[in-house]
Enzyme design. Structure first.
Site: not given
Ligand code: GAR
Length: 356
Positions: A13, A105
């Protein structure tokens, strides 16, 4: 145009949000998405958005960073955005792109960072620890996990009844705002803008849509007056907002702008001003009345004079026929001019201000 690459390992997303934020503008372009997994939703989402996506197995990420670098170079990538990317970035890539790799993060780093802290694990740990606030952080990637300099960070409140899922949804909302902002700051710094421009407290300028650019060129507001009583679309955790990044998402103001006449101007000299309130309800009524008045009535008068032309002619009154013909022409012109005025909406607008 500055090309950026997005690396993602899952839902995507944030990756989608970056593409929507930048790819309709002409300053920053998400040129490529690299993944370390084969069957993940982000691949299909990027395909739908027309962004080239390449999957490299983890072995390549681990053992052959030069392959990754070659792809990045071939796409003229200047900045890398890690949007939920779970593989380690090799030192070779970090060195090559020093100060130009951003990671998002889902916590207020340095809290809840490091090994094992990603996605849902972070939110679970935050809730279990009874924290009253959490948030999201975008930082530069260094060789130390989750420890690089922070570019943008924003808090969210953790309420007593929050679950890891509800907290994740809230954190996602701020991620959709701060990630484009951080990318723009980094691009600005990369493009050697002055420190005052790239680090100013005011949010960096957002790429303009074609509509915005035209509106600015023509000196008109690029806002559609809202339909009275219509509800505004809210952010949802599933659908990232269309970030129109002036550092903020592209929401219209709650009531949206409405055209109004200046209240105290003398009759006939009312100027048009733009105010943040709803369109007066009398506006539609006046639009209809004015269209009927402007187009229909002069049109009927013109028809009457046209009819007179032939009757006068057959009576042998050639001067009368000429006068009637002249009058018909005048009323056709009046009908045309008033029709144009009413269609430009000036007249109903002015009358709505006078009598509304
Ligand atoms: C996000 O919340 C991001 O902050 C986190 O993964 C999620 C990905 O969501 N990242 C981490 O935890 C990195 N250590 P998305 O695939 O919907 O963008």
């Amino acid at each position: 145009m500055t090309n950026i690459a997005v690396f993602a390992s899952g839902t995507g997303s944030n990756a989608v949000n970056l593409v929507k934020a930048f790819n309709s503008g002409n300053r920053i372009h998400v040129a490529i998405c690299l993944t370390d997994r084969e069957d993940i939703p982000v691949i299909e989402k990027m395909r739908e958005l027309g962004v080239e996506t390449i999957y490299f197995p983890r072995s390549v990420w681990k053992e052959n960073p030069q392959t990754i670098l070659d792809v990045l170079k071939s796409h003229d990538i200047k900045i890398i955005a890690l949007a939920g990317f779970l593989s380690f970035i090799k030192e070779e890539i970090i060195n090559e792109y020093e100060g130009r790799i951003l990671n998002i993060h889902p916590s207020l780093l340095p809290a809840y960072g490091g090994k094992g802290m990603h996605g849902g694990n972070v939110h679970k740990a935050v809730i279990e620890a009874g924290e009253t606030k959490s948030g999201a952080t975008v930082h530069l990637v260094t060789n130390d996990l989750d420890a690089g300099p922070i570019v943008v960070q924003r808090e969210v409140a953790v309420l007593p009844d929050d679950t890891p899922e509800s907290l994740e949804a809230k954190v996602h909302e701020v991620e959709y705002l701060i990630f484009p902002e951080a990318v723009m700051k980094t691009v600005a710094a990369f493009n050697n803008q002055t420190p005052s421009e790239s680090n100013s407290a005011t949010p960096p300028e957002i790429p303009k849509s074609v509509d915005d650019a035209w509106a600015e060129t023509l000196g008109i507001p690029n806002n559609v007056p809202p339909i009275p009583n219509a509800t505004q679309t809210q952010f949802s955790s599933q659908t990232p907002p269309n970030v129109n990044p002036t550092g903020t998402a592209s929401h219209t103001t709650p009531n949206g702008p409405a055209y109004h006449t200046a209240p105290n101007a003398p009759m006939g000299q009312k100027s048009l001003t733009l105010q943040s309130e709803q369109m007066p309800p009398t506006y539609l009524v006046w639009s209809i009345i004015m269209t009927i008045l402007c187009c229909t009535i002069p049109g009927i008068v013109a028809i009457i004079f046209s009819a007179k032309v032939s009757s006068k002619y057959y009576e042998g009154d050639f001067d009368g026929a000429r006068r009637a013909s002249h009058n018909a022409e005048i009323w056709i012109i009046i009908s045309f001019v008033l029709g144009v005025l009413s269609n430009t909406l000036y007249l109903p607008l002015a009358l709505a201000g006078l009598f509304g």
